[in-house]
Scaffold this active site. Sequence first.
Site, PDB file in Angstrom:
ATOM      1  N   ASP A 218       0.863  -1.183   0.000  1.00  0.00           N
ATOM      2  CA  ASP A 218       0.000   0.000   0.000  1.00  0.00           C
ATOM      3  C   ASP A 218       0.893   1.225   0.000  1.00  0.00           C
ATOM      4  O   ASP A 218       2.026   1.154  -0.470  1.00  0.00           O
ATOM      5  CB  ASP A 218      -0.958  -0.037   1.191  1.00  0.00           C
ATOM      6  CG  ASP A 218      -2.295   0.651   0.907  1.00  0.00           C
ATOM      7  OD1 ASP A 218      -2.266   1.867   0.643  1.00  0.00           O
ATOM      8  OD2 ASP A 218      -3.340  -0.010   0.924  1.00  0.00           O
ATOM      9  N   HIS A 241       2.282   2.004  -3.139  1.00  0.00           N
ATOM     10  CA  HIS A 241       1.367   2.944  -3.792  1.00  0.00           C
ATOM     11  C   HIS A 241       1.879   4.377  -3.754  1.00  0.00           C
ATOM     12  O   HIS A 241       1.130   5.303  -4.044  1.00  0.00           O
ATOM     13  CB  HIS A 241      -0.023   2.867  -3.150  1.00  0.00           C
ATOM     14  CG  HIS A 241      -0.721   1.564  -3.396  1.00  0.00           C
ATOM     15  ND1 HIS A 241      -1.996   1.303  -2.921  1.00  0.00           N
ATOM     16  CD2 HIS A 241      -0.335   0.451  -4.063  1.00  0.00           C
ATOM     17  CE1 HIS A 241      -2.351   0.069  -3.283  1.00  0.00           C
ATOM     18  NE2 HIS A 241      -1.354  -0.460  -3.974  1.00  0.00           N
TER      19      HIS A 241
END
Length: 392
Positions: A218, A241
């Site tokens: 993430d 991310h």
Amino acid sequence: MANPRSLIVLSLAFVFMINTALATAVTYNVASLGAKADGKTDSTKAFLSAWAKACASVKPVVIYVPAGRFLLRNVVFSGPCKNNAITFRIAGTLVAPSNYGVIGNADNWIFFQHVNGVTISGGILDGQGTTLWACKASGKNCPSGATTLGFSNSDNIKVSGLISLNSQMFHIVVNGCHNVKMDGVRVSASGNSPNTDGIHVQMSSGVTILNSKIATGDDCVSIGPGTSNLWIENVACGPGHGISIGSLGKDPQEAGVQNVTVKTVTFTGTQNGLRIKSWGRPSTGFARNILFQHAVMINVQNPIVIDQNYCPESKGCPGQVSGVRISDVTYQDIHGSSATEVAVKFDCSSKYPCSKIRLENVKLTYKNQVAVASCSHAGGTAAGTVQPTSCL
């Protein structure tokens, strides 16, 4: 002008004071309090015993964790304490239970609250989250998972040389804290591990993240509401991310984000690079005075992106407009390669357009070709060489 000799004397006196403080620190070895370095025996009581002694001490304390693997259930280290100089010096590895059900329903695995002057030096935190990730991937009913290391309502925190492996959910969370420094932190989890943000900061001020390497599933660093005076420097991100401000605007009444500097960062194969995202719904939130400087993108899907229509699974916000106000955002010396044609995307709120966006010396390519910039409801300026051509 100060006398050089007097400056030297003052410096020596300061060093002497530091060394004296360290020399007078009391040390508690968790092994001598019953902890077993076999990775199987529950050592939670020994750690809590060491903390109780440290917290009650009026002298600086070192809690020493020797080499080996120490099994810990979820544990809360609470203050306020009688002293503001407690150091966890970790030579070994702290291991979460392999059965995710043991701590998976707790918010945190290792949690500090209402403390002042805590330092964590070295060590490995092994969250053993792979079985929980697999459960989530299978679509079964699973616990949400625990954050590996959490700090809440605490001041003057230092974390250095720490390694966090395979967290069930977020690796490190800083919430409601002031004056936090993280230096030389390494985060490692699979690129497809769900919700395993590397470092998450919210409702905190004076947080510094330096010289760190984050590989996860993430956001490498996620910056939540109420964050101010955040400094991120010399961080390598990938997989992950990217570095994200947001998501903002989830709640109608929300504190804003301001005075954030992100500099000398590298993104390798990440989903995003430098991102600001807000929900497409009404909010009092904002993001302003943001500087992104000296960033290298290596095959990044969305190198520069502002997304004010964030609405996962199209629930709770379809057709609504973001109330989050984004202004004074500077992108300076950003270069490298985009994995998609649109390397710069500013998708801002139609009700509160992004303002004072600045692009300075930006050069992003797509497959050795000229990339594209896309703007919606965004205003600002460009200076120096800007590729793709600015759409502001």
